[in-house]
Every structure is written in C-alpha cells, then in structure tokens.
Design an enzyme around this catalytic site. Structure first.
Site, mmCIF file in Angstrom:
data_model
loop_
_atom_site.group_PDB
_atom_site.id
_atom_site.type_symbol
_atom_site.label_atom_id
_atom_site.label_comp_id
_atom_site.label_asym_id
_atom_site.label_seq_id
_atom_site.Cartn_x
_atom_site.Cartn_y
_atom_site.Cartn_z
ATOM 1 N N LYS A 122 4.550 12.000 -3.316
ATOM 2 C CA LYS A 122 5.388 10.951 -2.725
ATOM 3 C C LYS A 122 6.299 11.556 -1.656
ATOM 4 O O LYS A 122 6.976 12.549 -1.932
ATOM 5 C CB LYS A 122 6.220 10.295 -3.843
ATOM 6 C CG LYS A 122 6.979 9.056 -3.431
ATOM 7 C CD LYS A 122 7.420 8.296 -4.661
ATOM 8 C CE LYS A 122 8.271 7.090 -4.338
ATOM 9 N NZ LYS A 122 8.608 6.346 -5.557
ATOM 10 N N ASP B 289 4.196 -4.893 -7.335
ATOM 11 C CA ASP B 289 3.595 -3.663 -6.796
ATOM 12 C C ASP B 289 4.179 -2.421 -7.464
ATOM 13 O O ASP B 289 3.681 -1.318 -7.273
ATOM 14 C CB ASP B 289 3.786 -3.580 -5.270
ATOM 15 C CG ASP B 289 5.234 -3.749 -4.863
ATOM 16 O OD1 ASP B 289 5.828 -4.789 -5.184
ATOM 17 O OD2 ASP B 289 5.789 -2.837 -4.227
ATOM 18 N N ASN B 290 5.228 -2.593 -8.238
ATOM 19 C CA ASN B 290 5.806 -1.453 -8.957
ATOM 20 C C ASN B 290 5.475 -1.491 -10.443
ATOM 21 O O ASN B 290 6.067 -0.756 -11.230
ATOM 22 C CB ASN B 290 7.324 -1.425 -8.766
ATOM 23 C CG ASN B 290 7.705 -1.118 -7.325
ATOM 24 O OD1 ASN B 290 6.928 -0.509 -6.593
ATOM 25 N ND2 ASN B 290 8.885 -1.540 -6.919
ATOM 26 N N GLY C 233 0.840 -1.197 0.000
ATOM 27 C CA GLY C 233 0.000 0.000 0.000
ATOM 28 C C GLY C 233 0.867 1.235 0.000
ATOM 29 O O GLY C 233 2.095 1.154 0.124
HETATM 30 P P1 AMP Z 1 9.192 0.522 -2.929
HETATM 31 O O1 AMP Z 1 10.195 -0.571 -2.838
HETATM 32 O O2 AMP Z 1 9.744 1.908 -2.768
HETATM 33 O O3 AMP Z 1 8.340 0.423 -4.145
HETATM 34 O O4 AMP Z 1 8.230 0.364 -1.669
HETATM 35 C C1 AMP Z 1 7.666 -0.845 -1.248
HETATM 36 C C2 AMP Z 1 6.663 -0.569 -0.144
HETATM 37 O O5 AMP Z 1 7.281 0.065 0.960
HETATM 38 C C3 AMP Z 1 5.519 0.345 -0.549
HETATM 39 O O6 AMP Z 1 4.371 -0.087 0.134
HETATM 40 C C4 AMP Z 1 5.977 1.684 -0.056
HETATM 41 O O7 AMP Z 1 4.925 2.587 0.160
HETATM 42 C C5 AMP Z 1 6.674 1.321 1.237
HETATM 43 N N1 AMP Z 1 7.704 2.282 1.617
HETATM 44 C C6 AMP Z 1 8.886 2.518 1.005
HETATM 45 N N2 AMP Z 1 9.579 3.470 1.658
HETATM 46 C C7 AMP Z 1 8.816 3.850 2.716
HETATM 47 C C8 AMP Z 1 8.981 4.794 3.766
HETATM 48 N N3 AMP Z 1 10.080 5.534 3.889
HETATM 49 N N4 AMP Z 1 7.982 4.910 4.666
HETATM 50 C C9 AMP Z 1 6.873 4.166 4.575
HETATM 51 N N5 AMP Z 1 6.670 3.262 3.613
HETATM 52 C C10 AMP Z 1 7.625 3.106 2.692
HETATM 53 MG MG MG Z 2 6.765 0.771 -4.923
#
Ligand code: AMP
Ligand code: MG
Length: 487
Positions: free
Chosen positions: A113, A252-253, A90
């Site tokens: 973001k 998810d990406n 999420g």
């Molecule tokens: P990502 O690898 O950046 O696509 O993120 C994977 C998951 O981790 C997603 O649900 C992001 O919203 C969450 N996420 C990444 N960085 C953070 C952060 N600094 N704080 C909260 N959630 C994060």
């Molecule tokens: Mg992501």
C-alpha cells in the site's frame, strides 16, 4: 525459516486476467528504511525475523526490487461510499504483488500500500504517508492480538519521498497480508457494469479458494453468502465488545472474508461513548460506533443486491435475516465473558446495557473499567470502581445486581475469576494518543516508540513490567484528538 528469496508464489488472482486487474509496477520510495516489522506476521510467510534488518527487505517493500515470480496488479472494484454508489474505485495506490504459500499450505496475498499511481488513482497521488501507514500497521497487529479477525501487516517502510497532505509529509509503504483482497465492491463492480460472465468467474474464484466447504451444499453460492453474513456478524460483535470504531465502512472497505480491512481514521474508544464518531468527515455519524451494527447489515444488503444474478431474492433475504440475531448472540457471549460470567441468563442483556449507560453518562474508560473489574472479587472491585461514576446511586444499584448475578453464576476462587477475566479484558489497547506519540517520534526519525508500542500491543492481556504508561487513560491533550482523514 526462509530467506527473502525463498518465498513461493502462486498468483491465482492475477491469472483471472485483465478484466479483474491491471499490471502496474511499484514506484520506488526514496531512501527506503525499515520503520517497524511484525515478527508474528513474518512467521506467516516462514520468514526468518532477522531478514527485516537487511537492506534488501527495505528495498523489496519500498518498491525498489521485485521477486521474479511476483506479478504486481492493481485490482478494479467499485462500492458504496457513505451510502452513495461510486461506479469505479480500484487499487488507487496499492498493488497486489502476488500470492505466497507458506509451509503449512496457507496462501497469503502480499499487498503493497502506497506503491504509486495506478489506472485507478483518480485524483490521488498513489502514495500513503508515514502517519497512516504506522496506524494501519499497529491496528492490524493489535486487533489480531485481541482475537479480532483482520488483515495483517508485515512491515512499514519509511522514506524521504515528500508527499503533500494538509502539509508536507513523507511517503511510506505498508505490506499488508490477507488470504484475499476481494471486497464486497468487487462483486458490485461486475454487477453494476453488467458483466455477468466475469461476475460468475469472480464468484467461482472466491468459492473455490475461500469457501470450498460451501461446494458441498445444495446451493453453493447461497451457502457462501450465508457464511459471509455469519462472519460479518461475528467480526462486528467483536468490534463492539472491544470498542473498535472502523470509521469508513464503505462497501469497498469490506472484505469478502469477514475480516477488518482498509483502516482509515479508526479508533478504539477511551471513554465509553456509543455515539462516538472517529471520522471527522463523517458529519452525519453514519459510521458512529453504535451505527456499525446496522451498517454491517446495510453493507451485506448491498452485497446481496450484487448477488441477485446467482441467488433468489427470498433466499438472500432469509440469509440477511441471520445477521442481527447472530450479532446479538456473539456480542452477548463476549460481554458476559468480559463481565466474568460463565453462564447465560435471560436478563444479561439489560445488565450489559445498564452498565454501558452508566459508563456513557460518566465518561468512564471502557477498557480500564472492565480490566479492573476482574482484579478483585466482584464486591471489592465494584466498591473501588464506584468513584469513577457521577451517578453513584445508579452505579450502586447496578453493582447490587451484578454481585447477585456473579453469586448465581457459581463459585470459583478469586484467582480463577481474575485469570478468566484478564484473559478477555485487555490492559493495553491502541489508544489514539499512544499512536500519536509513536507517529510524532517516527516522523522525526526515531522508530523506537512505534516498535515498543507494537511489542506491548502483541500481548494486550498480559501485564508487562515497566509498561505502565501504556495502560493509562489519555492525558487531556490526547482525549479528543482529531485524526486527519487524509492518508
Ligand atoms: P479509502 O477511502 O482509503 O479506502 O480509498 C478509497 C479509494 O480511493 C480507493 O480506490 C483508493 O485506492 C483510493 N485512494 C485513496 N487514497 C489514494 C491516493 N493517495 N492516491 C490514489 N488513490 C487513492
Ligand atoms: Mg479502501
């Protein structure tokens, strides 16, 4: 041209309700300031570029103010990360502020973001640092300029808010634009949590808003899946043809629209390297450059699994079968054009592969080689470029084949050849070391380099006076930069 308070909202995703997203207000950044804005992205919202310089712009996109019609929501989704299923992800630090319509009738999601904690933050702090925000901004706008489907970036807002990663950094926000922020992982979430009604609602939403032409087909959901397969095949063909490595191709990406999405430790290749891994936490090289092609199919299979309530397994398999041949066709078409060829021959695939092997073994700069190949006639260009190869005999053999192929392709003037090739072979790409220089300056408060680099990358195919330093191979320090995966 519109002022900031003249945007028109219609928040269709928010109206799906609380099963799909949660209302969360942005958490403001301290002392928000404009780092960089994209005029081209502002034009998508009909915004007057001058408004980027006004204090209210930094306040809006730094989380201090909201439009009355905005409805900030954190979306829920799940996804396969590095091959394993994570049941709940999420928006952990991003918010869908709302959907805006422009005068052409296009709608754009405004996604902020780095906007603070949400119910999906898990162990995270909800923040994004300046470094990764600048990287996402530059990559979005650079990919778009190369003709690669991608989410866009309106601006980066910097701040004095401390954020802890490997060391203390400063918080920032990127305002991302896309026609939708729905991911493969949205469908997986409702499938694996066994919520068929909501999954059907989501599928209807995507079909109606983003694939309305599929409604005309006998099996609309199947037509939509087929279209998603086709768009992914084309997008990944473009990544491969331009040397773009995404780095975190978790489901998810992956966007339901087939656009490049959620930038992590991405990279553009400097030297050609099929095995390049840009994400240093990717120990097995799951998302290495050449693995992006099969992983694209793997991700589509994960989506197909989530669509089994709507589409028969046989039909899904058949649609998945379109991926590789379509990928190959798009890739070869682009590579032919990059080599200056206007016709197709059976052996072109091996001509391309032969060149890439030689580049790989000699560490030849991928972008510059192809650009220079179009500077002169085929014969003159290969004669000049051969010095870059360790295996000169190997290169000479390839060059003979290439010259013969160019001769069979038809005769045009050198001017025509150059114009045709330069229109598909960029001179400027977002090299990691260029991004790094811009980030270092921005971290010390000087945003001029980010802005200049962004400007250069908006016209990657045009030689720009005084910008020679952006069209160089990396210096030694910039060759094997380990880009931090924290963001
Ligand atoms: P990502 O690898 O950046 O696509 O993120 C994977 C998951 O981790 C997603 O649900 C992001 O919203 C969450 N996420 C990444 N960085 C953070 C952060 N600094 N704080 C909260 N959630 C994060
Ligand atoms: Mg992501």
């Amino acid at each position: 041209m519109k002022a900031l308070d003249e945007l028109t909202f219609d928040n269709r995703f928010a109206r799906l309700g609380d099963a799909f997203s949660t209302h969360v207000l942005p958490e403001p950044l301290d002392e928000p300031r404009l780092v960089v804005a994209s005029k081209a992205a502002m034009a998508l919202l009909d915004l007057d570029p001058a408004v980027a310089e006004t204090p209210v712009f930094a306040e809006l996109f730094g989380g201090h103010k909201l439009w009355a019609e905005a409805e900030p929501r954190a979306m829920v989704y799940s996804g396969h990360q590095f091959g394993g299923y994570t049941p709940q992800l999420g928006d952990g630090r991003g918010l869908l502020l709302g959907e805006v319509y422009n005068e052409a009738g296009e709608h754009w999601d405004l996604h902020l973001k780095g906007a603070g904690m949400t119910p999906y933050s898990r162990m995270g702090d909800g923040r994004a640092v300046l470094r990764s925000s600048i990287r996402e901004f530059l990559a979005s706008e650079a990919l778009h300029a190369l003709g690669i489907p991608t989410s866009r970036a309106l601006c980066v807002i910097g701040s004095s808010t401390p954020v802890w990663r490997e060391k203390q950094e400063r918080g920032a926000m990127v305002l991302r634009l896309a026609h939708s922020h729905i991911r493969f992982g949205h469908f997986e979430y409702f499938y694996y949590t066994k919520k068929p009604e909501q999954q059907a609602e989501l599928a209807e939403h995507v079909l109606n808003l983003h694939y309305p032409e599929c409604r005309e087909q006998p099996e609309p959901y199947l037509a939509m899946f087929r279209e998603i397969v086709e768009r992914n095949a084309e997008m990944i063909a473009k990544w491969q043809a331009y040397g773009f490595c995404h780095g975190v191709m978790n489901t998810d990406n992956m966007s339901i629209l087939g656009i490049t999405f959620d930038f992590g430790p991405f990279a553009f290749l400097d030297d050609f390297d099929a095995h390049f891994i840009c994400n240093h936490s990717d120990h097995e090289g799951r998302y290495s450059f050449s693995n992006q092609v099969p992983i694209g199919q793997w991700n589509l299979s994960a989506l197909a699994q989530a669509l089994t309530p709507f589409i028969s397994i046989d039909a899904l398999k058949e649609a998945l079968g379109l991926y590789l041949p379509l990928y190959q066709a798009h890739y070869l078409d682009l590579m032919r054009r990059r080599l200056g060829l206007t016709t197709a021959e059976e052996d072109d695939q091996t001509l391309v592969e032969g060149l890439l092997k030689l580049m790989q073994s000699s560490g030849v700069d991928y972008t510059l080689f192809l650009r220079r190949l179009g500077d002169e006639s085929a014969a003159l260009a290969v004669a000049r470029l051969r010095d870059d190869f360790v295996d000169m005999a190997g290169f000479d053999a390839w060059a003979e084949r290439y010259k013969a192929r160019v001769a069979r392709d038809g005769d045009d003037t050198q001017e025509q050849r150059r114009a045709r090739m330069h229109a598909v072979n960029p001179l400027y790409i977002l090299r990691n070391y260029l991004a790094q220089n811009a980030i270092a300056a921005a971290e010390s408060g000087d945003y001029s380099e980010v802005r200049r680099l962004h400007e250069v990358l908006t016209k990657p195919f045009e030689e720009q006076a005084g910008m020679e330093q952006y069209a160089q191979r990396p210096p030694d320090w910039g060759k094997h930069l380990e880009i931090s995966c924290s963001s």
